[in-house]
Design a protein around this motif. Sequence first.
Motif, PDB file in Angstrom:
ATOM      1  N   MET B   1      45.274  62.214  14.448  1.00  0.00           N
ATOM      2  CA  MET B   1      45.002  61.312  14.189  1.00  0.00           C
ATOM      3  C   MET B   1      43.803  60.348  15.933  1.00  0.00           C
ATOM      4  N   THR B   3      41.666  61.187  16.781  1.00  0.00           N
ATOM      5  CA  THR B   3      40.331  61.463  16.904  1.00  0.00           C
ATOM      6  C   THR B   3      39.814  60.914  15.593  1.00  0.00           C
ATOM      7  N   HIS B   4      40.512  59.874  14.876  1.00  0.00           N
ATOM      8  CA  HIS B   4      39.533  59.352  14.223  1.00  0.00           C
ATOM      9  C   HIS B   4      38.435  57.707  14.004  1.00  0.00           C
ATOM     10  N   SER B   5      38.013  58.185  13.431  1.00  0.00           N
ATOM     11  CA  SER B   5      37.572  56.186  13.723  1.00  0.00           C
ATOM     12  C   SER B   5      37.772  55.132  12.969  1.00  0.00           C
ATOM     13  N   ALA B   8      37.186  55.654   9.072  1.00  0.00           N
ATOM     14  CA  ALA B   8      38.416  56.488   8.912  1.00  0.00           C
ATOM     15  C   ALA B   8      39.842  56.374   9.502  1.00  0.00           C
ATOM     16  N   ILE B   9      40.130  55.406  10.566  1.00  0.00           N
ATOM     17  CA  ILE B   9      41.624  54.512   9.992  1.00  0.00           C
ATOM     18  C   ILE B   9      41.750  53.637   8.936  1.00  0.00           C
ATOM     19  N   HIS B  12      42.456  56.001   5.722  1.00  0.00           N
ATOM     20  CA  HIS B  12      43.720  56.573   5.807  1.00  0.00           C
ATOM     21  C   HIS B  12      45.158  55.632   5.473  1.00  0.00           C
TER      22      HIS B  12
END
Lengths: 95, 485
Positions: B1, B3-5, B8-9, B12
């Motif tokens: 998680m 590494t998520h931008s 993206a967060i 998610h």
Amino acid sequence: MAVDEKTVAEVAHLARLQIDGELVSEYAREMSNVLALAETMNDIDTSDVEPMAHPTHAVQRLRDDAVTETNQREAFQQCAPSVEAGYYLVPQVIE
Amino acid sequence: MHTHSIAAIRRHLSNGDYSSKELCAHLLARIKQLNETNNAFIEITEKEALSAAEQADNTRASGGAASLLGVPLAHKDIFCTKHVRTSCGSKMLKNFVPPYDATVVDKLAASGAITLGKTNMDEFAMGSSNENSHFGSVANPWDNARVPGGSSGGSAAAVAARMVPATTGTDTGGSIRQPAAFCGITGIKPTYGRVSRYGMVAFASSLDQGGPMATTAEDCALLLESMAGFDERDSTSIDQPVDQYSAELNRSLDGLRVGLPRQYFSSDLDAPIADALQQAIEELTRLGVSFVEVDLKNQSLAVPAYYVVAPAECSSNLSRFDGVRYGHRCDGPVDLEDLYKRSRAEGFGREVKRRILIGTYALSAGYYDAYYLKAQKVRNLISQDFTQAFENVDVILGPTTPTPAFKQGENSDDPVAMYLNDIFTIPANLAGLPALSAPCGFVEGLPVGLQLIGNYFDEARLLNIAHQFQQVTDWHLQMPADIRA
């Protein structure tokens, strides 16, 4: 302009900064170097140029003359080094 | 998680792939572990963060959908945070706990963001290496022996090490863009007055501007939408609507005219940096951008003008630290003058004192015209250079820094050498223009940044170009080997 130790002491007094002993000569040297950098601006003629104090030439915005802030003395004084009865304490100024 | 931008967060969290609390707990564990080596954080607000994350999860469960709901970030320790120590990297404010939040902090919290902590920085934002922090230097995640840049060095390193997806920074002479370039991330300094300075500890008031730092231009757009806007508590805040930056990211670049300043691409520019920029120019040409040379003829005077204007404003702003209302106070002062002089001598570090002295000198009777007034006139000429350039081009492109990240200690003995690091970033501050740095390559394993400078309030355009560039390149997705694992 080269800054000497006497000038550093005068400027330090104006800025209310205590600077001790050997550091005075170091600051003199460093200030001289930075001022020499600043003096490269003398390479161009700016006699017809208006000074720019602010990027968007903004002027102070005025607001209505109304009370907007509430009294938060206690909150603000919580970060003070020394207070008593709502006052900030400093060494005695008047005999 | 980790590494998520942010983009993206948001997906998610909305899909329920993980909760904000799970994400924050994961990142807090990383922060605690990695901070041992890189020292990017001054303060970790674990308890407050986890409770805010839980609250964000509950809000989401009951239908809440604020734009950054549950998204973790960290604030540069220059932004006042209510009941959380705000040190500004200084011994002077080592015990300062503000009774209020900065507007930027307020606005991001109102958008649902969760603060994980406060990031390290050069004392009072004065420095280009983060070596001037009272709380120690910060390691560049790409090479621990090198500096992360400054003054927002902790903010840049924290994002580069994927401790947090985004941070806030401030930029007076390059303090968002230079560390962003050194750490391989994206950062934008908005137009002067776009983001409120209320609650942001002042260094040079006519230059200071807050902005976001993240891995992508898209994330910067999402953050800036929340951070920007008029604030009546900042007398230089500009009353103009905020663009929907994220809605403009996908505009075509076809037909866009970009200026390349002759002075930025001189033979003095590091050859590998020039090569990386050339590749970026070719990439953007394929996207329909055309390039023309522009002349910013007074650029060489930007650093000299800045190092008069900024210290002058600093000496005035920092006079408030007098050991009376807040901040460090010396022991046993014999009188009021002794209280001022020793409290300030003990509370301020070397670089801050140097700048106060220079600024006091430049503003003192007999020298004002020769230094301060001269610098303000030169500032006008530098600004006029940009105005003329923008008659022919939409945006200006150049390097962010003259070299990649240098070694710790390499420039610390010579202030003038350190100041020259800011040669490409300072002009935008003097003119008050928005400017962005985005990764565009590597030199010997160290990230290189390209800089885009826009016309006033053209943040959307800068973010649009950087986003389109990031759709066809993957420099911004690179991360240090030990972080990737």
